[in-house]
Motif scaffolding. Structure first.
Motif: not given
Ligand code: SF4
Ligand code: SF4
Lengths: 175, 323
Positions: A59-67, A76-78, A108-115
């Motif tokens: 699901r994650c689109v690496a938008c960095n919002l969670c970080s 931390s993500l790239q 914060a996650c828009p895609t509901s990836a991180i839970q």
């Molecule tokens: S906020 Fe959600 S979609 Fe964006 S990087 Fe974090 S886990 Fe991925």
């Protein structure tokens, strides 16, 4: 201090002793944790996982919002891009020795990836083992949000219309 | 020659008997620290230590190991002689009282005809342990704790002695055996009820049990007079407190609850049973009553308990004169 109040005080003491004595026959409040497993409600904020969408894709689109929102900066993500232009995370690490389980990343996650899931048994003898990589964070299911698929609701049409072509529902408030 | 031999054997026998009783008492004192935690937890709907051994019975062993292997540190700023002396006095003074207590009419260490006075002497001496501990530690919390302890103990000592005098007057003797014999028909707790209450309160204050634990109030004084102690010296204070609890409970049993008298069961069991119930009551008090303020304790002692004791004594004397 008069005689009446002395006698009154004396009997109040006797009364409180008696009330404490009665507690001997009450149920114990303590739960014997490792023997009796504890029930935590599904929305309890424990370990953080990355979920997959109903089609089994990340699901994650690496938008960095969670970080960005994480108050202790433990995510931390790239970002990386596949050949269709869809973003995904090249690496995704959460340092659980710093995570305070606030749940802000989930919000914060828009895609509901991180839970966050109700698992709190994270202790480890080696501090390095608490740095979870993407492989260990990702679960194979959809987590709490079974039907939600980010690209059903929004997202720009990308090159070659590769995955979904449902148009944006402009009357819907959902992301 | 034979008489010397006989004497010698007698002395050896007495020595081992005493050693045995001392061992039992110290063991019970150590065990009480576990029992107290379990019973306290029972009153407060908790479990208490239940992990080590069967029902946590080996918790005391774990505590012992921990305490023995701690660094036994004498602070460089302390007066070391008094610092080391204090826990010894605390441990010994009330343990010695155990020697005069008649468990049954056969089982005892000495039959002292000034038994009650001996108890009062030893309880007065136990103040010194706290005084020395607080003063030699050179620590302001320890000093504050020991000041409180001394003021409290001195003012409660007054009617600790006076509340006994009714019992002594009734049995015409300072001997604990005579006191128990005099309770054959009726336990002293009924004719001497106010004496019992005040002796009970003073006894609590003497062994610094809750709610009279001013000197070691953890919240304000961070453990009071034994703050600088560690390792086995602290352990001696700790076990000494439980031993003094046993001593006070068995003194109350002997003086007010008719010692070994009771129907059906063997005498020793009756004594043990009564003492144990009293100790449980001490723990119940700890679970239920909050700690009063320092001045309230002194006020309570001088304004309420002392007059009650004196009235009780006068009344007893009046009745004795009448009959
Ligand atoms: S906020 Fe959600 S979609 Fe964006 S990087 Fe974090 S886990 Fe991925
Ligand atoms: S739960 Fe809070 S602390 Fe933990 S990763 Fe998410 S935002 Fe950071």
């Amino acid at each position: 201090m008069n005689i009446k109040s002395i006698i009154f005080d004396f009997f109040t003491q006797i009364r409180s002793i008696f009330i404490t004595f009665k507690h001997m026959f009450d149920m114990r409040e303590t739960r014997l944790y490792p023997e009796n497993p504890i029930y935590l409600s599904p929305r309890y904020r424990g370990r953080v996982v990355l979920t997959k969408d109903p089609n089994g894709k990340d699901r994650c689109v690496a938008c960095n919002l969670c970080s960005v929102v994480c108050p202790v900066s433990c995510i931390s993500l790239q970002k990386s891009q596949d050949k269709y232009g869809r973003w995904f995370s090249k690496f995704f690490k959460i340092n659980f020795s710093r995570c305070i389980f606030c749940g802000l990343c989930e919000e914060a996650c828009p895609t509901s990836a991180i839970q966050l899931i109700p698992d709190f048994e994270l202790s480890d003898f080696d501090r390095k083992n608490l740095l979870y990589k993407k492989k260990y964070l990702t679960i194979s299911g959809t987590g709490k949000d079974h039907k939600y698929n980010f690209y059903d609701h929004c997202g720009v049409s990308i090159k070659k219309k590769y995955m979904y072509n449902i148009p944006i529902n402009v009357k819907d408030l959902l992301p | 020659m034979t008489s010397i031999n006989y004497n010698f054997i007698n002395i050896i026998f007495c020595f081992f008997k005493t050693l045995f009783i001392v061992f039992i008492i110290v063991f019970c004192g150590a065990m009480l620290s576990f029992i107290e935690r379990r019973v306290l937890a029972l009153f407060q709907n908790r479990y208490g230590p239940n992990r080590v051994g069967w029902f946590g019975l080996l918790q005391i062993v774990a505590d012992m190991i921990k305490m023995l292997f701690k660094e036994d540190w004498v602070p460089s700023f302390s007066k070391s002689f008094l610092f080391i002396l204090a826990p010894i006095i605390s441990f010994i003074s009330l343990l010695l009282v155990m020697s005069i207590i008649p468990f049954t009419d056969q089982k005892f260490i000495i039959n002292l005809n000034i038994g009650v006075l001996f108890f009062l002497i030893m309880s007065a001496l136990s103040v010194y342990s706290i005084l020395f501990a607080g003063w030699s530690s050179n620590n302001k919390y320890a000093l504050l704790g020991s000041i409180r302890a001394i003021a409290q103990t001195l003012s409660y000592e007054v009617f600790l002695g006076l509340s006994l005098m009714g019992v002594v007057a009734q049995s015409h003797s300072f001997n604990l055996f005579d006191i128990v014999y005099s309770q054959k028909k009726i336990w002293n707790i009924f004719p001497q009820f106010f004496g019992f209450i005040t002796f009970f309160i003073a006894g609590l204050a003497l062994c610094h049990r809750h709610p009279f634990d001013q000197p070691e109030s953890e919240q304000e004084l961070a453990d009071g007079y034994h703050i600088e102690y560690s390792g086995m010296k602290f352990g001696m204070f700790f076990i000494g407190q439980y031993i003094s609890m046993i001593v006070i409970a068995s003194m109350i049993t002997v003086l007010f609850l008719g010692g070994w008298y009771g129907p059906y069961l063997p005498k020793f069991l009756w004594f043990f049973f009564k003492t144990f119930i009293l100790i449980l009551f001490f723990i119940l008090l700890r679970a239920s009553l909050p700690r009063p303020r320092y001045d309230q304790i002194l006020y309570f002692g001088w304004i309420i308990c002392l007059p009650i004791t004196l009235l009780n004594l006068i009344f007893t004397a009046f009745l004795i004169l009448l009959y």
